[in-house]
Design a protein around this motif. Structure first.
Motif, PDB file in Angstrom:
ATOM      1  N   VAL A  42      -9.386  -0.993   6.824  1.00 36.77           N
ATOM      2  CA  VAL A  42      -8.728  -1.280   8.028  1.00 36.77           C
ATOM      3  C   VAL A  42      -9.734  -2.459   8.130  1.00 36.77           C
ATOM      4  CG1 VAL A  42      -7.700  -1.318  10.294  1.00 36.77           C
ATOM      5  CG2 VAL A  42      -8.001   0.802   9.354  1.00 36.77           C
ATOM      6  N   GLY A  43      -9.393  -3.973   8.741  1.00 41.33           N
ATOM      7  CA  GLY A  43     -10.087  -4.804   8.723  1.00 41.33           C
ATOM      8  C   GLY A  43      -9.384  -6.623   9.141  1.00 41.33           C
ATOM      9  N   GLU A  44      -9.921  -7.388   9.202  1.00 40.25           N
ATOM     10  CA  GLU A  44      -8.951  -8.756   9.069  1.00 40.25           C
ATOM     11  C   GLU A  44      -8.992  -8.751   8.208  1.00 40.25           C
ATOM     12  OE1 GLU A  44     -12.014 -10.954  11.465  1.00 40.25           O
ATOM     13  OE2 GLU A  44     -10.845 -10.393  13.997  1.00 40.25           O
ATOM     14  N   VAL A 172      -3.401   7.023  -6.327  1.00 39.42           N
ATOM     15  CA  VAL A 172      -2.881   5.673  -6.246  1.00 39.42           C
ATOM     16  C   VAL A 172      -3.227   4.974  -4.530  1.00 39.42           C
ATOM     17  CG1 VAL A 172      -0.499   4.458  -5.126  1.00 39.42           C
ATOM     18  CG2 VAL A 172      -0.332   7.482  -6.025  1.00 39.42           C
ATOM     19  N   ILE A 173      -3.338   3.557  -4.672  1.00 40.92           N
ATOM     20  CA  ILE A 173      -4.352   3.191  -4.200  1.00 40.92           C
ATOM     21  C   ILE A 173      -3.326   1.771  -3.996  1.00 40.92           C
ATOM     22  CG2 ILE A 173      -5.598   0.612  -4.345  1.00 40.92           C
ATOM     23  CD1 ILE A 173      -7.497   1.924  -5.963  1.00 40.92           C
ATOM     24  N   CYS A 174      -2.797   1.790  -2.379  1.00 45.35           N
ATOM     25  CA  CYS A 174      -1.825   0.895  -2.094  1.00 45.35           C
ATOM     26  C   CYS A 174      -2.949  -0.595  -0.889  1.00 45.35           C
ATOM     27  CB  CYS A 174      -1.158   1.751  -0.782  1.00 45.35           C
ATOM     28  SG  CYS A 174      -0.119   3.380  -1.232  1.00 45.35           S
ATOM     29  N   ASP A 175      -2.282  -1.354  -1.129  1.00 47.78           N
ATOM     30  CA  ASP A 175      -2.750  -2.568  -0.821  1.00 47.78           C
ATOM     31  C   ASP A 175      -1.555  -3.410  -0.039  1.00 47.78           C
ATOM     32  OD1 ASP A 175      -4.984  -4.528  -0.710  1.00 47.78           O
ATOM     33  OD2 ASP A 175      -4.247  -5.528  -2.800  1.00 47.78           O
ATOM     34  N   GLU A 176      -1.965  -2.874   1.308  1.00 45.21           N
ATOM     35  CA  GLU A 176      -1.565  -4.070   2.055  1.00 45.21           C
ATOM     36  C   GLU A 176       0.457  -3.679   1.566  1.00 45.21           C
ATOM     37  OE1 GLU A 176      -2.359  -6.629   4.382  1.00 45.21           O
ATOM     38  OE2 GLU A 176      -4.293  -6.212   4.247  1.00 45.21           O
ATOM     39  N   PRO A 177       0.569  -2.313   1.649  1.00 39.65           N
ATOM     40  CA  PRO A 177       2.416  -2.307   0.603  1.00 39.65           C
ATOM     41  C   PRO A 177       3.507  -2.315   1.715  1.00 39.65           C
ATOM     42  CG  PRO A 177       1.867  -0.140   0.814  1.00 39.65           C
ATOM     43  CD  PRO A 177       0.439  -1.686   1.552  1.00 39.65           C
ATOM     44  N   LEU A 202       0.477  13.623  -3.124  1.00 39.49           N
ATOM     45  CA  LEU A 202      -0.712  12.296  -3.570  1.00 39.49           C
ATOM     46  C   LEU A 202      -1.549  12.234  -2.866  1.00 39.49           C
ATOM     47  CD1 LEU A 202       2.923  10.071  -4.153  1.00 39.49           C
ATOM     48  CD2 LEU A 202       1.303  11.393  -6.502  1.00 39.49           C
ATOM     49  N   THR A 203      -2.619  11.523  -3.485  1.00 36.64           N
ATOM     50  CA  THR A 203      -4.208  11.326  -2.535  1.00 36.64           C
ATOM     51  C   THR A 203      -3.439   9.477  -2.505  1.00 36.64           C
ATOM     52  OG1 THR A 203      -4.972  12.475  -3.622  1.00 36.64           O
ATOM     53  CG2 THR A 203      -5.753  11.492  -2.336  1.00 36.64           C
ATOM     54  N   TYR A 204      -4.076   9.087  -1.463  1.00 36.81           N
ATOM     55  CA  TYR A 204      -3.802   7.424  -1.171  1.00 36.81           C
ATOM     56  C   TYR A 204      -4.576   7.124  -1.195  1.00 36.81           C
ATOM     57  CZ  TYR A 204       0.757   7.692  -1.063  1.00 36.81           C
ATOM     58  OH  TYR A 204       3.018   8.349  -1.284  1.00 36.81           O
ATOM     59  N   LEU A 205      -4.978   6.128  -1.349  1.00 36.90           N
ATOM     60  CA  LEU A 205      -5.894   4.656  -0.939  1.00 36.90           C
ATOM     61  C   LEU A 205      -5.067   3.915  -0.028  1.00 36.90           C
ATOM     62  CD1 LEU A 205      -9.017   3.879   0.264  1.00 36.90           C
ATOM     63  CD2 LEU A 205      -9.441   2.771  -2.116  1.00 36.90           C
ATOM     64  N   PHE A 206      -5.540   3.675   1.240  1.00 31.92           N
ATOM     65  CA  PHE A 206      -4.353   1.981   1.810  1.00 31.92           C
ATOM     66  C   PHE A 206      -5.145   1.402   2.686  1.00 31.92           C
ATOM     67  CE2 PHE A 206      -1.271   1.561   5.786  1.00 31.92           C
ATOM     68  CZ  PHE A 206      -0.247   1.650   5.035  1.00 31.92           C
ATOM     69  N   ILE A 207      -4.642   0.484   2.416  1.00 33.04           N
ATOM     70  CA  ILE A 207      -4.693  -0.900   3.088  1.00 33.04           C
ATOM     71  C   ILE A 207      -4.203  -1.604   4.065  1.00 33.04           C
ATOM     72  CG2 ILE A 207      -6.398  -3.420   2.465  1.00 33.04           C
ATOM     73  CD1 ILE A 207      -6.949  -2.346  -0.121  1.00 33.04           C
TER      74      ILE A 207
END
Length: 257
Positions: A42-44, A172-177, A202-207
């Motif tokens: 999380v961040g700007e 699964v990497i979710c880049d601001e999906p 599933l395992t997520y890295l969520f941005i």
């Protein structure tokens, strides 16, 4: 205790911006992600969230540190050594308009990872997997012959999710999906990701920069500022009782919006 699926240790990524200058987009980042869980960044805008994710998946080459995936440090593997790793680590991109090839049918877009990793032995097997994946994400086999421009933004992102999941990846990497989607569609896509996670572990890295979504969706989060983690922990603890000054300002600004 089960081995973490991902351990990131002292990860750093800098970009040269001139003969004697560099920008540390990711600066000494550390975190652990366990199977079946969701870790949020999380961040700007511009704080380094996407750079961190793209370095972990090796779109960007790390400058320093370790990326231990399923017990193996992949930080400095050669392209050929990365091939089997990539099958287990996939990405859902932010923009469903730019991330899908306009010249390919939906069937070919979803089939592309299967072909790249030589998963199927026949065209029939490819079609079976593609059609099954379309059903999983709320589309049908009838959509397979169409092109991306024929779909709405939400449908395109469903195609992007299908492409990412067709190999049954471990991470699964979710880049601001959902940030490029209409607000009315965002909840549908987040609910779909959650349903798929619950069903297939599933395992997520969520941005994301949306604290409401992160609060509902992520088990743990890290708050980023200028490439560094300023606070990490259970999502409810970090958002509900922020300790770092930057986190407090981020939470306050979101409440005031």
């Amino acid at each position: 205790m089960e081995q973490p699926i991902l351990q990131v240790e002292h990860l750093t990524k800098f970009f040269s911006v001139g003969p004697h200058a560099e920008v540390h987009a990711v600066d000494d980042v550390n975190f652990t992600l366990r199977r079946g869980r969701t870790f949020g960044l999380v961040g700007e805008s511009g704080c380094g969230k996407s750079s961190c994710a793209r370095t972990i998946i090796r779109i960007y080459e790390p400058s320093q540190g370790k990326i231990i995936f399923n017990g193996q440090d992949i930080a400095h593997l050669k392209p050929r050594q990365m091939q089997p790793v990539r099958r287990n680590m996939q990405m859902i991109f932010q923009d469903p308009y730019a991330s899908l090839n306009a010249r390919m049918t939906v069937r070919d877009i979803i089939a592309e990872p299967l072909k790249a990793h030589h998963v199927c032995k026949s065209k029939q097997e490819v079609d079976e997997k593609v059609f099954a994946m379309l059903n999983r994400v709320g589309l049908t086999a009838e959509h397979a012959g169409r092109y991306a421009h024929e779909f709405s933004g939400g449908q395109r992102q469903r195609v992007g999710i299908a492409r990412a999941l067709v190999l049954n990846p471990a991470l699964v990497i979710c880049d601001e999906p959902i940030s490029a989607l209409d607000v009315s569609i965002q909840a549908q896509i987040i609910n779909l990701l959650k349903e798929l996670q619950d069903k297939y572990n599933l395992t997520y890295l969520f941005i994301s920069h949306d604290l409401d979504v992160v609060r509902w969706f992520c088990d743990e989060i890290a708050v980023m500022e200028e490439g560094k983690f300023v606070e990490t922990g259970r999502t409810e603890d970090v958002i509900g009782h922020p300790k770092a000054e930057f986190t407090k300002k981020l939470v306050e600004s979101f409440i005031l919006e």
